[in-house]
Design an enzyme around this catalytic site. Structure first.
Site, PDB file in Angstrom:
ATOM      1  N   GLU A  70      34.193  49.892  35.050  1.00  0.00           N
ATOM      2  CA  GLU A  70      34.468  48.736  35.912  1.00  0.00           C
ATOM      3  C   GLU A  70      33.733  48.827  37.212  1.00  0.00           C
ATOM      4  OE1 GLU A  70      39.157  48.233  34.448  1.00  0.00           O
ATOM      5  OE2 GLU A  70      38.811  48.338  36.524  1.00  0.00           O
ATOM      6  N   ARG A  96      36.141  53.053  37.469  1.00  0.00           N
ATOM      7  CA  ARG A  96      36.769  53.552  36.521  1.00  0.00           C
ATOM      8  C   ARG A  96      36.228  53.455  35.133  1.00  0.00           C
ATOM      9  NH1 ARG A  96      42.892  50.951  36.197  1.00  0.00           N
ATOM     10  NH2 ARG A  96      42.042  48.844  35.531  1.00  0.00           N
ATOM     11  N   ARG A 114      53.966  62.954  45.578  1.00  0.00           N
ATOM     12  CA  ARG A 114      55.157  63.467  44.700  1.00  0.00           C
ATOM     13  C   ARG A 114      55.188  64.862  44.608  1.00  0.00           C
ATOM     14  NH1 ARG A 114      54.611  59.418  39.454  1.00  0.00           N
ATOM     15  NH2 ARG A 114      54.837  57.490  40.671  1.00  0.00           N
ATOM     16  N   ARG A 140      38.285  38.666  45.473  1.00  0.00           N
ATOM     17  CA  ARG A 140      37.518  40.132  45.172  1.00  0.00           C
ATOM     18  C   ARG A 140      37.370  40.002  43.579  1.00  0.00           C
ATOM     19  NH1 ARG A 140      38.625  44.786  45.804  1.00  0.00           N
ATOM     20  NH2 ARG A 140      41.092  44.962  45.954  1.00  0.00           N
ATOM     21  N   ASP A 169      51.719  40.613  39.484  1.00  0.00           N
ATOM     22  CA  ASP A 169      51.980  41.575  38.220  1.00  0.00           C
ATOM     23  C   ASP A 169      52.341  40.757  37.123  1.00  0.00           C
ATOM     24  OD1 ASP A 169      50.622  43.941  38.743  1.00  0.00           O
ATOM     25  OD2 ASP A 169      52.502  44.684  39.838  1.00  0.00           O
ATOM     26  N   ARG A 200      50.860  53.453  53.172  1.00  0.00           N
ATOM     27  CA  ARG A 200      51.621  54.652  52.827  1.00  0.00           C
ATOM     28  C   ARG A 200      50.710  55.281  51.647  1.00  0.00           C
ATOM     29  NH1 ARG A 200      55.858  54.705  49.850  1.00  0.00           N
ATOM     30  NH2 ARG A 200      55.286  53.051  48.384  1.00  0.00           N
ATOM     31  N   TYR A 207      48.446  37.339  44.445  1.00  0.00           N
ATOM     32  CA  TYR A 207      48.455  38.513  43.357  1.00  0.00           C
ATOM     33  C   TYR A 207      49.788  38.720  42.825  1.00  0.00           C
ATOM     34  CZ  TYR A 207      48.006  42.315  40.375  1.00  0.00           C
ATOM     35  OH  TYR A 207      48.104  43.134  39.349  1.00  0.00           O
TER      36      TYR A 207
HETATM   37  C1  LIG Z   1      41.742  43.200  36.900  1.00  0.00           C
HETATM   38  C2  LIG Z   1      43.145  42.853  36.905  1.00  0.00           C
HETATM   39  C3  LIG Z   1      44.107  43.736  36.189  1.00  0.00           C
HETATM   40  C4  LIG Z   1      45.516  43.499  36.040  1.00  0.00           C
HETATM   41  N1  LIG Z   1      46.226  44.603  35.791  1.00  0.00           N
HETATM   42  C5  LIG Z   1      47.530  44.205  35.558  1.00  0.00           C
HETATM   43  C6  LIG Z   1      48.473  45.210  35.153  1.00  0.00           C
HETATM   44  O1  LIG Z   1      47.993  46.360  34.670  1.00  0.00           O
HETATM   45  N2  LIG Z   1      49.816  45.262  35.011  1.00  0.00           N
HETATM   46  C7  LIG Z   1      50.335  43.742  35.497  1.00  0.00           C
HETATM   47  O2  LIG Z   1      51.510  43.510  35.349  1.00  0.00           O
HETATM   48  N3  LIG Z   1      49.495  42.701  36.020  1.00  0.00           N
HETATM   49  C8  LIG Z   1      48.166  42.793  36.083  1.00  0.00           C
HETATM   50  N4  LIG Z   1      47.216  41.903  36.473  1.00  0.00           N
HETATM   51  C9  LIG Z   1      47.945  40.717  36.674  1.00  0.00           C
HETATM   52  C10 LIG Z   1      47.940  39.725  35.665  1.00  0.00           C
HETATM   53  O3  LIG Z   1      46.546  39.668  35.216  1.00  0.00           O
HETATM   54  C11 LIG Z   1      48.497  38.413  35.970  1.00  0.00           C
HETATM   55  O4  LIG Z   1      50.080  38.462  36.348  1.00  0.00           O
HETATM   56  C12 LIG Z   1      48.400  37.401  34.979  1.00  0.00           C
HETATM   57  O5  LIG Z   1      47.411  37.418  34.281  1.00  0.00           O
HETATM   58  C13 LIG Z   1      48.687  36.021  35.872  1.00  0.00           C
HETATM   59  O6  LIG Z   1      48.861  34.811  34.520  1.00  0.00           O
HETATM   60  P1  LIG Z   1      48.495  33.398  35.145  1.00  0.00           P
HETATM   61  O7  LIG Z   1      48.972  32.579  33.889  1.00  0.00           O
HETATM   62  O8  LIG Z   1      49.047  33.226  36.653  1.00  0.00           O
HETATM   63  O9  LIG Z   1      47.114  33.177  35.406  1.00  0.00           O
HETATM   64  P2  LIG Z   1      45.763  33.367  34.285  1.00  0.00           P
HETATM   65  O10 LIG Z   1      46.024  34.579  33.241  1.00  0.00           O
HETATM   66  O11 LIG Z   1      44.418  33.461  34.979  1.00  0.00           O
HETATM   67  O12 LIG Z   1      45.742  32.271  33.667  1.00  0.00           O
HETATM   68  C14 LIG Z   1      45.265  31.141  34.009  1.00  0.00           C
HETATM   69  C15 LIG Z   1      44.419  29.970  32.881  1.00  0.00           C
HETATM   70  O13 LIG Z   1      44.072  28.852  33.532  1.00  0.00           O
HETATM   71  C16 LIG Z   1      42.862  28.507  32.717  1.00  0.00           C
HETATM   72  N5  LIG Z   1      42.551  27.532  33.780  1.00  0.00           N
HETATM   73  C17 LIG Z   1      42.064  27.372  35.007  1.00  0.00           C
HETATM   74  N6  LIG Z   1      41.302  26.280  35.442  1.00  0.00           N
HETATM   75  C18 LIG Z   1      41.419  25.748  34.401  1.00  0.00           C
HETATM   76  C19 LIG Z   1      40.778  24.322  34.113  1.00  0.00           C
HETATM   77  N7  LIG Z   1      40.287  23.624  35.273  1.00  0.00           N
HETATM   78  N8  LIG Z   1      41.318  23.554  33.189  1.00  0.00           N
HETATM   79  C20 LIG Z   1      41.791  24.334  32.019  1.00  0.00           C
HETATM   80  N9  LIG Z   1      42.455  25.675  32.307  1.00  0.00           N
HETATM   81  C21 LIG Z   1      41.888  26.152  33.402  1.00  0.00           C
HETATM   82  C22 LIG Z   1      42.119  29.956  32.871  1.00  0.00           C
HETATM   83  O14 LIG Z   1      41.046  29.497  32.074  1.00  0.00           O
HETATM   84  C23 LIG Z   1      43.080  30.816  32.313  1.00  0.00           C
HETATM   85  O15 LIG Z   1      43.233  31.031  30.957  1.00  0.00           O
HETATM   86  C24 LIG Z   1      45.899  42.359  36.548  1.00  0.00           C
HETATM   87  C25 LIG Z   1      45.178  41.581  37.063  1.00  0.00           C
HETATM   88  C26 LIG Z   1      43.726  41.558  37.322  1.00  0.00           C
HETATM   89  C27 LIG Z   1      42.944  40.698  37.794  1.00  0.00           C
END
Ligand SMILES: Cc1cc2nc3c(=O)[nH]c(=O)nc-3n(C[C@H](O)[C@H](O)[C@H](O)COP(=O)(O)OP(=O)(O)OC[C@H]3O[C@@H](n4cnc5c(N)ncnc54)[C@H](O)[C@@H]3O)c2cc1C
Length: 371
Positions: free
Chosen positions: A305, A279, A175, A248, A355, A171, A353
């Site tokens: 980026e 961007r 708007r 990616r 958010d 899609r 993925y």
């Molecule tokens: C480029 C980008 C833009 C984004 N923008 C948005 C947005 O605008 N709005 C939105 O709602 N969401 C956004 N997101 C999604 C958001 O980043 C995630 O929802 C969130 O960060 C996920 O949290 P998490 O705790 O699962 O993972 P993470 O934040 O990745 O945390 C995992 C942690 O585990 C640690 N770790 C991994 N392996 C080990 C190990 N072996 N030993 C010790 N520590 C370890 C890492 O260092 C990290 O700190 C975006 C994501 C990306 C990639």
């Protein structure tokens, strides 16, 4: 055992779990291999500006429970995401709305805009789209495709739109209103004081060891706790024994500029093919160009980026949701389910993925089951 839970990863999933566990009277140790807390939502202060080090993060949700939960740890400002597209110096409002159509064709009313889109779709005469290009043209016509979709998509995927499958774009929201609020979310904003402070508030009173790679010290760390909540990459946990899950990646080039205003907006997408970046983020506009005391900031920080191919060892960003990786994840998931002492969660632990609001919701559900 010294702790009830060892939480691997201080991102949102780990921090929410750790907070709730502590609240339930459990003892918790959090480890993270990075030198800082907060995972990918980490922000770092430069020239008074909270710089989003792992990509721009805009909090948006329709989930009232998540909103009420997270606003205990931060006050949110009223930031609304309204990106601008720059096509060879022509500026367009995103997502596609009446401002975009007025600039593109000079149309003034929604009827005129609708008629123009319809005319372009008919002109293209595509009935069964064979690739992404045909799919996009059949949805929004040639002008929007050429100026606002083609170059950006080709840079994102590193391939021609003609060589990309049609199903990638199902899609394309159009708007017929003057509404350039990108997210259709009831609640949105940026935490005042930065995301790092918000995560620090979640982790308040909890022992955190940074620069600690769990997988390198697994035996010693496992010996400290009854249970492990692991938010790192699932394939890494199993030493990649079934193969490597693909991601990616994005590369960021960040610079501080000695001027107060570079582009006048938080996000400008470069939708032509020639500009190498997808961007530019100008971080200060997430907070309206002001510091915490309401003062204007004299400098600015921007991040260009670039979409890049991911190779093992690179920072994993977006999971690749294709059949091959889905099947490999399913195999790892079977191994994970057989681990009785370990809970796998978050974007890397579940190869999904998420958010921010979804990852918080997922962590809270896990807390309800576990605690
Ligand atoms: C480029 C980008 C833009 C984004 N923008 C948005 C947005 O605008 N709005 C939105 O709602 N969401 C956004 N997101 C999604 C958001 O980043 C995630 O929802 C969130 O960060 C996920 O949290 P998490 O705790 O699962 O993972 P993470 O934040 O990745 O945390 C995992 C942690 O585990 C640690 N770790 C991994 N392996 C080990 C190990 N072996 N030993 C010790 N520590 C370890 C890492 O260092 C990290 O700190 C975006 C994501 C990306 C990639």
């Amino acid at each position: 055992m010294k702790y009830d839970y060892l939480v691997v990863g201080s991102g949102l999933y780990g921090a929410v779990f750790a907070h709730e566990a502590k609240k339930s009277g459990k003892s918790v140790l959090v480890v993270d291999k990075r030198p800082n807390i907060a995972g990918n939502v980490y922000t770092e202060k430069t020239e008074g500006i909270h710089v989003h080090k792992y990509g721009a993060h805009i909090f948006h949700t329709n989930n009232k429970k998540v909103w009420e939960y997270i606003t205990q740890f931060a006050e949110f400002n009223r930031f609304t995401n309204s990106p601008v597209a720059n096509y060879r110096g022509e500026l367009y409002s995103l997502p596609f709305n009446m401002y975009t159509f007025n600039k593109m064709w000079g149309v003034v009313t929604p009827e005129e805009a609708e008629a123009k889109i319809e005319e372009q779709r008919k002109e293209a005469g595509i009935t069964t789209p064979k690739n992404l290009e045909e799919q996009a043209i059949s949805l929004v016509g040639r002008d929007i495709y050429e100026k606002l979709i083609r170059g950006y998509t080709e840079k994102q995927w590193g391939r021609d739109c003609k060589d990309l499958p049609a199903f990638i774009i199902k899609r394309l929201p159009v708007r017929l209103t003057f509404d350039n609020n990108y997210f259709n979310a009831l609640y949105q904003g940026i935490p005042v004081g930065g995301y790092t402070k918000m995560v620090a508030n979640l982790l308040d009173g909890i022992e955190v060891r940074l620069n600690t790679d769990y997988l390198e010290q697994k035996t010693e760390l496992d010996a400290l706790a009854d249970k492990v909540v692991y938010t790192g990459p699932i394939d890494a946990y199993f030493a990649y024994k079934l193969g490597t899950l693909e991601y990616r990646s994005v590369r960021f080039e960040t610079e501080t500029l000695d001027k107060p205003n570079f582009q006048g907006n938080a996000a400008v997408n470069y939708t032509d093919r020639e500009t190498p970046w997808t961007r530019i983020i100008e971080h200060k506009w997430f907070e309206f160009g002001k510091d915490e005391n309401g003062n204007d900031l004299p400098k600015t920080v921007i991040s260009r980026e670039y979409s890049s191919e991911w190779k093992p060892g690179d920072e994993p960003y977006y999971p690749v949701n294709d059949e091959k990786n889905g099947a490999l994840y399913a195999e790892y998931k079977k191994l994970a389910d057989a681990e009785t002492k370990v809970i796998f969660g978050g974007r890397l632990g579940e190869y999904k993925y998420y958010d921010m609001d979804a990852v918080i919701a997922s962590a809270l559900e896990m807390c309800e089951r576990e605690l």
